[in-house]
Enzyme design. Structure first.
Site, mmCIF file in Angstrom:
data_model
loop_
_atom_site.group_PDB
_atom_site.id
_atom_site.type_symbol
_atom_site.label_atom_id
_atom_site.label_comp_id
_atom_site.label_asym_id
_atom_site.label_seq_id
_atom_site.Cartn_x
_atom_site.Cartn_y
_atom_site.Cartn_z
ATOM 1 N N PRO A 27 0.847 -1.190 0.000
ATOM 2 C CG PRO A 27 0.122 -0.905 2.232
ATOM 3 C CD PRO A 27 0.902 -1.836 1.332
ATOM 4 C CG MET A 28 3.647 2.452 -1.580
ATOM 5 S SD MET A 28 4.991 2.489 -2.765
ATOM 6 C CE MET A 28 4.339 1.491 -4.083
ATOM 7 C CB ALA A 29 -0.325 7.517 0.995
ATOM 8 C CD GLN A 81 -2.561 0.562 5.338
ATOM 9 O OE1 GLN A 81 -2.267 1.674 4.913
ATOM 10 N NE2 GLN A 81 -1.645 -0.341 5.653
ATOM 11 C CB CYS A 111 1.225 5.937 8.705
ATOM 12 S SG CYS A 111 1.527 7.508 7.873
ATOM 13 C CE LYS A 150 3.083 -2.127 4.682
ATOM 14 N NZ LYS A 150 3.589 -0.791 4.994
ATOM 15 C CG ASP A 213 15.231 -1.849 2.095
ATOM 16 O OD1 ASP A 213 14.554 -0.870 1.726
ATOM 17 O OD2 ASP A 213 15.954 -1.839 3.098
ATOM 18 N N GLY A 235 7.181 -2.354 -2.639
ATOM 19 C CA GLY A 235 6.622 -1.015 -2.715
ATOM 20 C C GLY A 235 7.341 -0.176 -3.738
ATOM 21 N NE ARG A 236 11.072 2.559 -0.547
ATOM 22 C CZ ARG A 236 12.106 2.599 0.273
ATOM 23 N NH1 ARG A 236 12.792 3.714 0.391
ATOM 24 N NH2 ARG A 236 12.455 1.526 0.960
HETATM 25 C C1 LIG Z 1 5.098 6.914 -1.186
HETATM 26 C C2 LIG Z 1 4.830 5.882 -0.136
HETATM 27 C C3 LIG Z 1 3.585 5.789 0.456
HETATM 28 C C4 LIG Z 1 3.316 4.806 1.425
HETATM 29 N N1 LIG Z 1 2.072 4.725 1.935
HETATM 30 C C5 LIG Z 1 1.760 3.697 2.796
HETATM 31 C C6 LIG Z 1 0.420 3.493 3.248
HETATM 32 O O1 LIG Z 1 -0.522 4.200 2.868
HETATM 33 N N2 LIG Z 1 0.214 2.470 4.112
HETATM 34 C C7 LIG Z 1 1.220 1.638 4.556
HETATM 35 O O2 LIG Z 1 0.975 0.735 5.346
HETATM 36 N N3 LIG Z 1 2.494 1.811 4.120
HETATM 37 C C8 LIG Z 1 2.771 2.798 3.246
HETATM 38 N N4 LIG Z 1 4.057 2.922 2.767
HETATM 39 C C9 LIG Z 1 5.082 1.938 3.170
HETATM 40 C C10 LIG Z 1 5.163 0.785 2.158
HETATM 41 O O3 LIG Z 1 3.969 0.046 2.122
HETATM 42 C C11 LIG Z 1 6.357 -0.169 2.456
HETATM 43 O O4 LIG Z 1 6.151 -0.801 3.701
HETATM 44 C C12 LIG Z 1 7.688 0.574 2.501
HETATM 45 O O5 LIG Z 1 7.805 1.474 1.404
HETATM 46 C C13 LIG Z 1 8.881 -0.391 2.460
HETATM 47 O O6 LIG Z 1 8.860 -1.177 1.319
HETATM 48 P P1 LIG Z 1 9.755 -0.868 -0.013
HETATM 49 O O7 LIG Z 1 11.180 -0.811 0.425
HETATM 50 O O8 LIG Z 1 9.443 -2.051 -0.912
HETATM 51 O O9 LIG Z 1 9.275 0.428 -0.568
HETATM 52 C C14 LIG Z 1 4.338 3.910 1.824
HETATM 53 C C15 LIG Z 1 5.596 4.009 1.225
HETATM 54 C C16 LIG Z 1 5.864 4.959 0.257
HETATM 55 C C17 LIG Z 1 7.223 5.023 -0.366
#
Ligand SMILES: Cc1cc2nc3c(=O)[nH]c(=O)nc-3n(C[C@H](O)[C@H](O)[C@H](O)COP(=O)(O)O)c2cc1C
Length: 355
Positions: A27-29, A81, A111, A150, A213, A235-236
């Site tokens: 999930p990413m806002a 979520q 968050c 989460k 990561d 995510g990213r």
């Molecule tokens: C731009 C952005 C928005 C995010 N929004 C949420 C969110 O709404 N809810 C949530 O549980 N995590 C959110 N995250 C965290 C990600 O779900 C994830 O746990 C975190 O980025 C680590 O994973 P990654 O290294 O694959 O990016 C967000 C991360 C990013 C970068």
């Protein structure tokens, strides 16, 4: 080698919800719109998740918030979520999530952003385990759907709070836990310490999802093998890059052609405009241009040209002019999607009307 034997195409379950692969789209806002989630499913994510939705916004029937509850026919399984700090309001929001057709209701205890934590929601709840458990219990009692949570590792660097709170949340009714083992203080700096994920796996008898990561198949397999997690979350790494999901699940490392990049981006633009409307979509999409066109795929000035154009139609024209062969691919992609009116399921009237 043991690490190489992990099969990402293996299905697994969260209670009775079957997840076809061991890859979950994070999930990413500001990112996880419906187009992003549907694309994620197409490229191999077994489970996708909405961005966090405010339970207060749901309670007040805020129109923009309710838009986050739209579920498309080809997104399942899908988690929506919610975030908030009041068990009763969270339970009410969970009921709406269930009515909207989600397969899981996910609770955000991760968050780190001040706007959210100052309301007592998100990661701050890790320091209030009794309230966090009360929220999970209220949500689990309110819906038949499995409840997922989460979390981050804790608020401050080096914290191990998730290991104390996680088992309590399972006792309160959580059917799965996702751990992003960075502290809230860290935001996105440093690295995710998945040795904590392994410890959490050993402490609970529900599936654990490892987030943080995961950017390659090798990393995904190593984290699955060394932690015992049921799945990894990306995510990213997937921003403007759905091909990484395919590489992680299937080991298909081919870089996409320019035509493939443009076809996916134009489809993404069209679907996002349909979802958010032209005005909101044109601002929202700007960051995606850099994500899709970067990574050496197009010369840098091209992105700069796109972000100053006045409409998404002009952006589309410029993209298709830069890779004319993309049009045929785009038509193929669109032909394979469900017809437009099958996509957005109507919400029950009561969700809009409040009665
Ligand atoms: C731009 C952005 C928005 C995010 N929004 C949420 C969110 O709404 N809810 C949530 O549980 N995590 C959110 N995250 C965290 C990600 O779900 C994830 O746990 C975190 O980025 C680590 O994973 P990654 O290294 O694959 O990016 C967000 C991360 C990013 C970068």
């Amino acid at each position: 080698m043991a690490v190489m034997s992990v099969d990402l195409r293996e299905s697994w379950r969260i209670r009775d919800v079957e997840i076809p692969t061991r890859l979950v789209l994070a999930p990413m806002a500001g990112v996880s719109v419906q187009a992003f989630r549907r694309q994620g499913r197409r490229f191999g994510a077994g489970l996708v998740c909405s961005e966090m939705v405010s339970c207060a916004g749901i309670e007040h029937r805020n129109e923009k918030t309710l838009g986050y509850l739209r579920v498309a026919a080809d997104e399942h399984p899908l988690a929506i979520q919610i975030f908030g700090s009041d068990p009763r309001t969270m339970a009410e929001a969970a009921r709406m999530v269930e009515a909207a057709g989600a397969d899981l209701v996910d609770i955000n205890f991760g968050c780190p952003v001040r706007k959210v934590t100052k309301t007592g929601a998100g990661a701050t709840l890790l320091d209030e385990p009794a309230r966090a458990a009360a929220i999970v219990e209220a949500v689990a009692n309110a819906v038949d759907l499995p409840v997922s949570v989460k979390m981050r590792r804790g608020l401050r660097d080096g914290s191990r709070t998730a290991l104390e709170v996680g088992p309590q949340l399972v006792d309160a009714g959580a059917a799965t836990l996702t751990l992003h083992p960075r502290s809230a203080q860290q935001m996105y700096t440093g690295t995710a310490d998945h040795s904590l994920t392994a410890e959490l796996v050993s402490l609970v008898d529900v599936p654990v999802i490892a987030s943080g990561d995961i950017t390659s198949r090798a990393r995904a397999q190593a984290v699955l093998a060394t932690t015992g997690a049921a799945a990894v979350m990306v995510g990213r790494g997937a921003q403007g890059n759905p091909w990484t999901l395919r590489e992680i699940v299937d080991g298909d490392c081919g870089e996409p052609t320019r035509e493939e990049v443009v076809a996916e981006l134009v489809l993404f633009i069209r679907e996002t405009v349909r979802e958010l409307g032209e005005r909101r979509a044109s601002g929202f999409l700007k960051k995606f241009y850099g994500w899709y066109l970067g990574r050496g795929r197009f010369p840098r000035p091209f992105k700069q040209e796109l972000v100053v154009l006045g409409s998404t139609e002009e952006v589309e024209r410029r993209l298709l002019a830069a890779a004319p062969g993309a049009l045929r691919l785009l038509e193929q992609l669109e032909a394979e999607l469900p017809a437009g009116d099958e996509v957005l399921l109507d919400l029950p009237i009561s969700i809009y009307g409040g009665g």
